[in-house]
Design a protein around this motif. Sequence first.
Motif, mmCIF file in Angstrom:
data_model
loop_
_atom_site.group_PDB
_atom_site.id
_atom_site.type_symbol
_atom_site.label_atom_id
_atom_site.label_comp_id
_atom_site.label_asym_id
_atom_site.label_seq_id
_atom_site.Cartn_x
_atom_site.Cartn_y
_atom_site.Cartn_z
ATOM 1 N N LYS A 1 12.638 5.611 -0.919
ATOM 2 C CA LYS A 1 12.172 6.800 -1.459
ATOM 3 C C LYS A 1 10.742 6.851 -1.285
ATOM 4 N N ILE A 2 10.194 7.975 -1.030
ATOM 5 C CA ILE A 2 8.651 7.996 -0.901
ATOM 6 C C ILE A 2 7.973 8.178 -2.243
ATOM 7 N N GLN A 3 6.980 7.566 -2.479
ATOM 8 C CA GLN A 3 6.206 7.579 -3.653
ATOM 9 C C GLN A 3 4.753 7.859 -3.392
ATOM 10 N N SER A 4 4.099 8.675 -3.910
ATOM 11 C CA SER A 4 2.636 8.996 -3.837
ATOM 12 C C SER A 4 1.825 7.827 -4.679
ATOM 13 N N MET A 5 0.757 7.325 -4.099
ATOM 14 C CA MET A 5 -0.048 6.346 -5.002
ATOM 15 C C MET A 5 -1.376 6.561 -4.837
ATOM 16 N N GLU A 172 9.077 15.777 3.247
ATOM 17 C CA GLU A 172 9.737 14.408 2.837
ATOM 18 C C GLU A 172 10.697 14.276 3.768
ATOM 19 N N LYS A 175 9.876 12.482 6.704
ATOM 20 C CA LYS A 175 8.936 11.023 6.369
ATOM 21 C C LYS A 175 7.683 11.101 6.718
#
Length: 203
Positions: A1-5, A172, A175
Amino acid sequence: KIQSMVHQMIMGAGKTTVIGPIMALMLADSKSLVTQVVPNQLLDMSRNVMWKQYCQVIVKPVYTLTFSRSWPTEPKTYDNMHTKMIQARSLGGIVVTTPSAIKSIVNKYIELLNVVASVDRKDLLEGDEKLSDYEGHGGRTKMSRNVKRKFEIKAANDTADAIARVMNLWSEREKGILLLDEVDMLLHPLRSELNFPIGEKFP
């Protein structure tokens, strides 16, 4: 799962020269297109940092993405851009660009969609004429205004499709990864090219 940080470091602690290249090394795995977005005035420096880090022991290609809304409305131009970005992804390379370039790509796409959406005559959207059909012995023969308009609309439609393929590389599903260096500057509500406030305004 892609997460923004978002991670905060003090000035001079190595965000651009150390963290950026390390993130690119970890994330550019030939499956994700890694794009480093930096303020316009830092483009040359950030690109040179990436080149310096990835030209000796670990070799990675570094690409620069530039864009202007004045570019011609020709699908081939953006197909070539898409091909280069696919190449960058497959080679585990890094694309360096600016918020101005990304904003211009989106604006160009919306502009072309508006051109196609504004057509109120169905006959201008139909048919598959080619420019070669209008070539004469003395050069291109005169085309009617409707035919010229049809070619312009088709070019706008095909170009919008080509730009959509470029933007899709950051999605997304594909990716795509954006590394936003100096994120406070890039998303500044008054000075940033990426910030576009929408919705109800609050004090």
